[in-house]
Design a protein around this motif. Structure first.
Motif, PDB file in Angstrom:
ATOM      1  N   THR A  26       0.826  -1.205   0.000  1.00 62.28           N
ATOM      2  CA  THR A  26       0.000   0.000   0.000  1.00 62.28           C
ATOM      3  C   THR A  26       0.863   1.259   0.000  1.00 62.28           C
ATOM      4  N   LEU A  27       1.947   1.222   0.762  1.00 64.56           N
ATOM      5  CA  LEU A  27       2.866   2.362   0.804  1.00 64.56           C
ATOM      6  C   LEU A  27       3.528   2.610  -0.544  1.00 64.56           C
ATOM      7  N   VAL A  28       4.096   1.568  -1.136  1.00 65.17           N
ATOM      8  CA  VAL A  28       4.830   1.765  -2.379  1.00 65.17           C
ATOM      9  C   VAL A  28       3.881   2.174  -3.502  1.00 65.17           C
ATOM     10  N   ALA A  29       2.635   1.687  -3.472  1.00 64.77           N
ATOM     11  CA  ALA A  29       1.654   2.113  -4.472  1.00 64.77           C
ATOM     12  C   ALA A  29       1.361   3.612  -4.337  1.00 64.77           C
ATOM     13  N   SER A  30       1.286   4.092  -3.106  1.00 64.53           N
ATOM     14  CA  SER A  30       1.051   5.524  -2.883  1.00 64.53           C
ATOM     15  C   SER A  30       2.244   6.355  -3.345  1.00 64.53           C
ATOM     16  N   ALA A  31       3.456   5.856  -3.066  1.00 64.17           N
ATOM     17  CA  ALA A  31       4.655   6.567  -3.528  1.00 64.17           C
ATOM     18  C   ALA A  31       4.697   6.619  -5.047  1.00 64.17           C
ATOM     19  N   GLU A  32       4.381   5.490  -5.695  1.00 67.36           N
ATOM     20  CA  GLU A  32       4.384   5.444  -7.158  1.00 67.36           C
ATOM     21  C   GLU A  32       3.330   6.385  -7.746  1.00 67.36           C
ATOM     22  N   GLU A  33       2.168   6.435  -7.118  1.00 61.40           N
ATOM     23  CA  GLU A  33       1.107   7.314  -7.603  1.00 61.40           C
ATOM     24  C   GLU A  33       1.544   8.776  -7.535  1.00 61.40           C
ATOM     25  N   TRP A  34       2.191   9.148  -6.428  1.00 58.06           N
ATOM     26  CA  TRP A  34       2.678  10.527  -6.296  1.00 58.06           C
ATOM     27  C   TRP A  34       3.756  10.817  -7.343  1.00 58.06           C
ATOM     28  N   LEU A  35       4.672   9.872  -7.541  1.00 57.44           N
ATOM     29  CA  LEU A  35       5.727  10.069  -8.528  1.00 57.44           C
ATOM     30  C   LEU A  35       5.145  10.238  -9.932  1.00 57.44           C
ATOM     31  N   ARG A  36       4.164   9.420 -10.277  1.00 58.58           N
ATOM     32  CA  ARG A  36       3.513   9.563 -11.592  1.00 58.58           C
ATOM     33  C   ARG A  36       2.881  10.941 -11.741  1.00 58.58           C
ATOM     34  N   SER A  37       2.267  11.433 -10.664  1.00 58.29           N
ATOM     35  CA  SER A  37       1.617  12.749 -10.727  1.00 58.29           C
ATOM     36  C   SER A  37       2.614  13.871 -10.966  1.00 58.29           C
ATOM     37  N   GLN A  38       3.899  13.589 -10.689  1.00 59.38           N
ATOM     38  CA  GLN A  38       4.963  14.569 -10.905  1.00 59.38           C
ATOM     39  C   GLN A  38       5.681  14.351 -12.237  1.00 59.38           C
ATOM     40  N   GLY A  39       5.153  13.451 -13.065  1.00 60.51           N
ATOM     41  CA  GLY A  39       5.739  13.203 -14.372  1.00 60.51           C
ATOM     42  C   GLY A  39       6.848  12.167 -14.389  1.00 60.51           C
ATOM     43  N   VAL A  40       7.004  11.420 -13.307  1.00 58.88           N
ATOM     44  CA  VAL A  40       8.057  10.407 -13.228  1.00 58.88           C
ATOM     45  C   VAL A  40       7.636   9.151 -13.988  1.00 58.88           C
ATOM     46  N   THR A  41       8.569   8.587 -14.744  1.00 58.50           N
ATOM     47  CA  THR A  41       8.301   7.365 -15.515  1.00 58.50           C
ATOM     48  C   THR A  41       9.128   6.181 -15.038  1.00 58.50           C
ATOM     49  N   ARG A  42      10.042   6.414 -14.107  1.00 59.67           N
ATOM     50  CA  ARG A  42      10.912   5.341 -13.621  1.00 59.67           C
ATOM     51  C   ARG A  42      11.203   5.575 -12.151  1.00 59.67           C
ATOM     52  N   ALA A  43      10.802   4.612 -11.319  1.00 54.96           N
ATOM     53  CA  ALA A  43      11.006   4.721  -9.877  1.00 54.96           C
ATOM     54  C   ALA A  43      12.247   3.936  -9.478  1.00 54.96           C
ATOM     55  N   ILE A  44      13.074   4.535  -8.635  1.00 49.31           N
ATOM     56  CA  ILE A  44      14.313   3.922  -8.160  1.00 49.31           C
ATOM     57  C   ILE A  44      14.280   3.929  -6.635  1.00 49.31           C
ATOM     58  N   GLY A  45      14.629   2.809  -6.029  1.00 48.41           N
ATOM     59  CA  GLY A  45      14.604   2.793  -4.582  1.00 48.41           C
ATOM     60  C   GLY A  45      15.223   1.522  -4.009  1.00 48.41           C
ATOM     61  N   PRO A  46      15.467   1.507  -2.719  1.00 48.25           N
ATOM     62  CA  PRO A  46      15.314   2.674  -1.855  1.00 48.25           C
ATOM     63  C   PRO A  46      16.529   3.605  -1.908  1.00 48.25           C
ATOM     64  N   ILE A  47      16.240   4.889  -2.014  1.00 44.82           N
ATOM     65  CA  ILE A  47      17.243   5.952  -1.869  1.00 44.82           C
ATOM     66  C   ILE A  47      16.712   6.825  -0.744  1.00 44.82           C
ATOM     67  N   SER A  48      17.417   6.882   0.371  1.00 42.18           N
ATOM     68  CA  SER A  48      16.846   7.502   1.577  1.00 42.18           C
ATOM     69  C   SER A  48      17.677   8.690   2.083  1.00 42.18           C
ATOM     70  N   GLN A  49      17.396   9.900   1.659  1.00 42.10           N
ATOM     71  CA  GLN A  49      16.674  10.344   0.477  1.00 42.10           C
ATOM     72  C   GLN A  49      17.673  10.683  -0.623  1.00 42.10           C
ATOM     73  N   SER A  50      18.800  11.273  -0.219  1.00 43.99           N
ATOM     74  CA  SER A  50      19.871  11.591  -1.161  1.00 43.99           C
ATOM     75  C   SER A  50      20.774  10.378  -1.353  1.00 43.99           C
ATOM     76  N   ILE A  51      21.428  10.315  -2.513  1.00 45.05           N
ATOM     77  CA  ILE A  51      22.410   9.258  -2.765  1.00 45.05           C
ATOM     78  C   ILE A  51      23.545   9.326  -1.744  1.00 45.05           C
ATOM     79  N   TRP A  52      23.735  10.504  -1.125  1.00 44.82           N
ATOM     80  CA  TRP A  52      24.815  10.694  -0.159  1.00 44.82           C
ATOM     81  C   TRP A  52      24.391  10.306   1.261  1.00 44.82           C
ATOM     82  N   GLU A  53      23.150   9.886   1.452  1.00 38.01           N
ATOM     83  CA  GLU A  53      22.699   9.525   2.793  1.00 38.01           C
ATOM     84  C   GLU A  53      22.729   8.006   2.970  1.00 38.01           C
ATOM     85  N   GLU A  54      21.608   7.303   2.750  1.00 33.97           N
ATOM     86  CA  GLU A  54      21.603   5.849   2.935  1.00 33.97           C
ATOM     87  C   GLU A  54      20.977   5.181   1.717  1.00 33.97           C
TER      88      GLU A  54
END
Length: 384
Positions: A110-138
């Motif tokens: 349910t969580l990942v579906a919500s994240a994907e839905e938000w990403l699509r609404s922002q024009g994203v076509t490819r989801a990458i994860g987990p990146i938490s949040q910057s590549i320089w963090e975890e």
């Protein structure tokens, strides 16, 4: 019949505190999870306190069941990552999710579906994860090495997460590895010969950093880093606000003899950063410096004694990376820091990484000094 899972966006300070608090419940029986300082964790998800938000935006979500918070996730877009070439990991149309924790697979789905839905609404076509949040963090999901705690600035996860992510249609795209070694032992004879040869070369100087010139030394290291790492998978250049944040965070655990800069003909061409494992004193604080954590931490920072030293970053300028001198400089820096770590800080163990699975140069150096892979993190992708 189980109650349904509902998802709601994080919209308030109270929500953010709830977001930070959740792992403390989910991992309370896991001896290898290290509780982060709650104030620092809050800062990472608060736009006014994290310079990463100067080029990124995020939406945090909480999952609830029967009135209890049972999961969390962040969906985010890094505009600088979208400007990178696709072959280097991100690129146009890319977005990420991370900071994911879930009580069970239904919550995760349910969580990942919500994240994907938000990403699509922002024009994203490819989801990458987990990146938490910057590549320089975890970045990445822990898939090997659950039997011991992570070092400072590395992540931990539940073993079940891997299967849940792959069942959701995500494919592995990159692995990141850490290597551990016994630093009380001298390196193999071939490494010692390479080091001695470098010491006879008048063109080479390997020096300690000078913390009293912190900003100047940081600028030198950053210049080498941006050049050395610019072709690496996932590379996103650090911006001035992020550099300021990193300086504030790392300055207390910067020690001159644990960070080296190598110069060739008077020009800085390589660096190595080593940090005492801050997770060791953090492990017993349960996320708070109160009431007595401040005193314990200040005493530790005055002269830390740490079993483990972590090398989060090394770099050699690109023009030297295919030359023999690159590995020579690396071995010299590693050896000088090894001696200091054992002599001055009582360290017995080192950890190098993360290292990308296709970075054959660094993997070869790690293997030559007889270190072994102790943790593997995996990054996934999915077409939306």
């Amino acid at each position: 019949m189980a109650s349904p899972v509902t998802i709601r966006p994080v919209v308030s300070k109270r929500d953010r505190r709830t977001f930070v608090d959740l792992p403390f419940r989910l991992y309370r029986d896991d001896p290898n999870w290290v509780p982060p300082l709650k104030g620092e964790a809050l800062g990472l998800i608060t736009p006014e306190k994290n310079g990463w938000y100067s080029h990124a935006k995020a939406q945090l979500f909480l999952a609830e069941r029967s009135g209890q918070v049972v999961g969390r996730i962040s969906a985010h877009i890094d505009t600088l990552a979208q400007e990178m070439p696709v072959e280097r990991g991100f690129g146009p149309g890319s977005g990420q999710w991370g900071l994911m924790e879930a009580e069970d697979e239904e919550v995760f789905r349910t969580l990942v579906a919500s994240a994907e839905e938000w990403l699509r609404s922002q024009g994203v076509t490819r989801a990458i994860g987990p990146i938490s949040q910057s590549i320089w963090e975890e970045p990445g999901l822990l898939i090997e090495g659950f039997d011991h705690p992570p070092t400072v600035m590395m992540g931990h996860a539940k073993p079940a997460y891997r299967g849940w992510i792959e069942a959701a249609g995500y494919q592995p795209v990159k692995q990141l590895m850490t290597y551990e070694l016994d630093i009380t032992q001298e390196f193999p004879p071939i490494v010692q010969r390479i080091i001695k040869s470098g010491e006879k070369n008048s063109r080479i100087v390997v020096r300690e950093v000078d913390k009293t010139r912190f900003d100047e030394e940081a600028a030198i290291i950053l210049s080498i880093l941006n050049d050395a790492w610019s072709d690496n998978w996932g590379f996103v250049p650090l911006t001035p606000p992020e550099i300021k944040d990193v300086g504030v965070k790392l300055k207390p655990i910067v020690f001159n003899d644990l960070i080296r800069i190598a110069e060739l003909d008077g020009r800085p061409v390589a660096f190595m950063i080593t940090l005492p494992d801050l997770n060791e004193p953090l492990a017993g604080l349960n996320g708070s410096l109160l009431p007595f954590g401040w005193a314990k931490m200040l005493l530790w920072l005055r002269r830390p004694k740490a079993r483990t030293m972590r090398v989060p970053l090394m770099g050699v300028v690109k023009e030297l990376q295919s030359s023999r001198i690159a590995s020579q400089l690396a071995f010299m820096m590693i050896e000088y820091i090894r001696r200091a770590a054992v002599t001055h800080y009582g360290a017995t163990r080192g950890e190098i990484g993360w290292i990308l699975d296709d970075n054959q140069g660094m993997r070869s150096i790690a293997e030559t000094i007889q270190s072994r892979v102790n943790k593997v993190y995996q990054v996934y992708e999915k077409t939306l």
